[in-house]
Design an enzyme around this catalytic site. Structure first.
Site, PDB file in Angstrom:
ATOM      1  CG  PHE A   1      -1.958   1.007   1.278  1.00  0.00           C
ATOM      2  CD1 PHE A   1      -3.085   0.871   0.484  1.00  0.00           C
ATOM      3  CD2 PHE A   1      -1.845   2.115   2.098  1.00  0.00           C
ATOM      4  CE1 PHE A   1      -4.089   1.835   0.517  1.00  0.00           C
ATOM      5  CE2 PHE A   1      -2.845   3.080   2.136  1.00  0.00           C
ATOM      6  CZ  PHE A   1      -3.967   2.941   1.337  1.00  0.00           C
TER       7      PHE A   1
ATOM      8  CG  ASP B   1       0.086  -3.300   6.721  1.00  0.00           C
ATOM      9  OD1 ASP B   1      -0.988  -3.692   7.215  1.00  0.00           O
ATOM     10  OD2 ASP B   1       0.313  -2.112   6.433  1.00  0.00           O
TER      11      ASP B   1
ATOM     12  CE1 TYR C   1      -9.111   1.741   7.525  1.00  0.00           C
ATOM     13  CE2 TYR C   1      -8.063   2.467   9.542  1.00  0.00           C
ATOM     14  CZ  TYR C   1      -8.017   2.266   8.175  1.00  0.00           C
ATOM     15  OH  TYR C   1      -6.882   2.586   7.491  1.00  0.00           O
ATOM     16  CE  LYS C   2      -7.850  -0.745   5.165  1.00  0.00           C
ATOM     17  NZ  LYS C   2      -6.429  -0.739   4.858  1.00  0.00           N
TER      18      LYS C   2
ATOM     19  NE  ARG D   1     -10.781  -1.998  -2.929  1.00  0.00           N
ATOM     20  CZ  ARG D   1     -10.177  -1.539  -1.846  1.00  0.00           C
ATOM     21  NH1 ARG D   1      -9.022  -2.075  -1.448  1.00  0.00           N
ATOM     22  NH2 ARG D   1     -10.696  -0.572  -1.131  1.00  0.00           N
TER      23      ARG D   1
HETATM   24  C1  LIG Z   1      -5.741   0.597   4.835  1.00  0.00           C
HETATM   25  C2  LIG Z   1      -4.254   0.528   4.813  1.00  0.00           C
HETATM   26  C3  LIG Z   1      -3.479   1.553   5.368  1.00  0.00           C
HETATM   27  C4  LIG Z   1      -4.099   2.813   5.905  1.00  0.00           C
HETATM   28  O1  LIG Z   1      -3.339   3.395   6.890  1.00  0.00           O
HETATM   29  P1  LIG Z   1      -4.007   4.466   7.879  1.00  0.00           P
HETATM   30  O2  LIG Z   1      -2.872   5.062   8.606  1.00  0.00           O
HETATM   31  O3  LIG Z   1      -4.970   3.723   8.748  1.00  0.00           O
HETATM   32  O4  LIG Z   1      -4.738   5.459   7.020  1.00  0.00           O
HETATM   33  C5  LIG Z   1      -2.101   1.385   5.407  1.00  0.00           C
HETATM   34  N1  LIG Z   1      -1.524   0.267   4.899  1.00  0.00           N
HETATM   35  C6  LIG Z   1      -2.240  -0.719   4.334  1.00  0.00           C
HETATM   36  C7  LIG Z   1      -1.561  -1.926   3.809  1.00  0.00           C
HETATM   37  C8  LIG Z   1      -3.637  -0.612   4.262  1.00  0.00           C
HETATM   38  O5  LIG Z   1      -4.348  -1.572   3.677  1.00  0.00           O
END
Ligand SMILES: *Cc1c(COP(=O)(O)O)cnc(C)c1O
Length: 397
Positions: A113, A184, A209-210, A356
């Protein structure tokens, strides 16, 4: 056996909506408003400052962390909650870099990400470019693991395609070569049957939150391998990670075990929503979730394959190599998704051409999948998306 009819009843889902976006933001648990309300009216308003002691607000990071431990298959006392995921990525990587000696390469992949990559880039610049971020293709990770690599930093499940790494295998290969590992679990925690206890991962991070359904902006978590936590030198040395924060010493001494990964004041109101969602997880067995997710995903893919030949599967066809989302390539993916959303099936879009759909057994049943297939194929086969109003891009896609 987890009763998924029962877990579904624990969420508020708008009438007539089929919510296939729980990989991005989970729905609200029914008990969240009461839980938050009680923190407001029974705790904050009545106890004020005493809430830190009397309502044990100060111990939320480790108490909630222990509940997340079970979901990710980890031991007790090796997870704390707080901050956001981007900060936790930075924290894990900066700790890992403090442990390295001669090695100077951080290996990651192009399926990571962007925020994770940006955090690494910022840290590398801060450290005057003595480290290098090496980004390879996801299927080239194994051949790039060698004695030059200091840290392997990967996101388990690709946010676009749902392509999943094999953590057990890749982590072992990295560890055998003396590489520090960071995983992650943003799209894995609450979706997959994780076994952190068995995998000997060094650091893991994730958000709540996911798939964990704790609400927009809910806090992240960090796991550190309990075998080595006592050697870990914190880099974000916040006062609450100190051995005795209320001594207010001018110098930092790391707290005991995982406590040293705490940074600042816990987000008490957000933690109330997290506590509400974790109560639902108490009813859930992760092996059941994974099996059900595969069953529902296969049903979804099979249904659309039969009815929608224009969609090309972007996710791996082999369920074992997929997380808990199903993605398709479609040239007009953005307008198509807007039209699908207007028809009552909520998914999302990732540039340039990916649609998605999150598959979340806690509140999606077979009949929801079948109805979603009908709605999606109707929109696509009748080209209902081909209208100017669906083509205007919103900020959040
Ligand atoms: C959703 C997601 C994030 C988001 O990070 P936030 O700090 O919560 O905005 C970061 N890394 C990955 C791999 C994600 O899927």
């Amino acid at each position: 056996m987890t009763n998924f009819e029962e877990t579904k009843k624990q969420f508020i889902l708008p009438e007539g909506m089929i919510y296939l976006d729980g990989n991005s933001l989970g729905p609200m648990p029914k008990n969240a408003p009461d839980k938050i309300h009680s923190v407001l009216t029974d705790e904050w308003s009545k106890m004020l400052i005493n809430g830190w002691n009397d309502a044990a607000w100060m111990f939320q990071p480790e108490q909630l962390g222990n509940k997340i431990s079970r979901i990710i298959g980890a031991e007790n006392d090796c997870v704390v909650v707080g901050e956001t995921l981007s900060v936790r990525v930075y924290q894990a990587l900066s700790c890992a870099l403090r442990e390295t000696r001669k090695r100077k390469i951080i290996l990651t992949d192009s399926g990571n990400f962007p925020s994770d990559l940006y955090m690494a880039q910022g840290l590398i610049e801060l450290l005057k470019n003595q480290f290098e971020l090496r980004i390879c293709e996801p299927d080239k990770i194994h051949e790039n693991l060698n004695s030059e690599i200091a840290v392997l930093m990967l996101t388990d499940v690709d946010y676009r395609t749902g392509r999943k790494h094999n953590i057990a295998k890749t982590n072992k290969k990295a560890k055998d070569q003396g590489i520090i590992t960071i995983w992650d679990l943003a799209h894995s925690a609450g979706a997959l049957d994780l076994k952190l206890r068995d995998w000997d991962i060094d650091y893991a991070v994730g958000c709540t939150y996911k798939y964990l359904n704790a609400g927009p902006g809910s806090p992240a978590f960090i796991y550190v391998n309990p075998k080595r936590i006592d050697q870990v030198k914190p880099s974000l040395m916040g006062w609450l990670g100190h051995q005795s924060p209320f001594d207010f010493s001018l110098n930092y001494t790391p707290g005991k075990g995982i406590n040293r990964m705490k940074i600042g004041t816990p987000p008490v109101l957000a933690n109330a929503a997290l506590a509400a969602s974790l109560r639902i997880w108490d009813m859930v067995n992760m092996t059941d979730v994974r099996l059900k997710s595969i069953e529902l995903s296969e049903r979804f893919i099979g249904g659309l394959k039969n009815t929608c030949p224009t969609l090309k599967l972007a996710s791996p066809t082999d369920a074992k190599k997929r997380g808990s989302q199903v993605s398709f390539y479609f040239e007009n993916g953005y307008p198509a998704m807007q039209a699908i959303i207007e028809s009552g099936v909520i998914g999302d879009f990732r540039s340039p051409n990916i649609m998605r759909f999150g598959i979340t057994p806690l509140y999606i049943l077979e009949k929801d999948i079948d109805l979603a297939v009908d709605i999606i194929s109707n929109v696509l086969n009748k080209k209902l998306w081909d209208k100017p109003k669906y083509k205007k891009r919103k900020f959040v896609t």
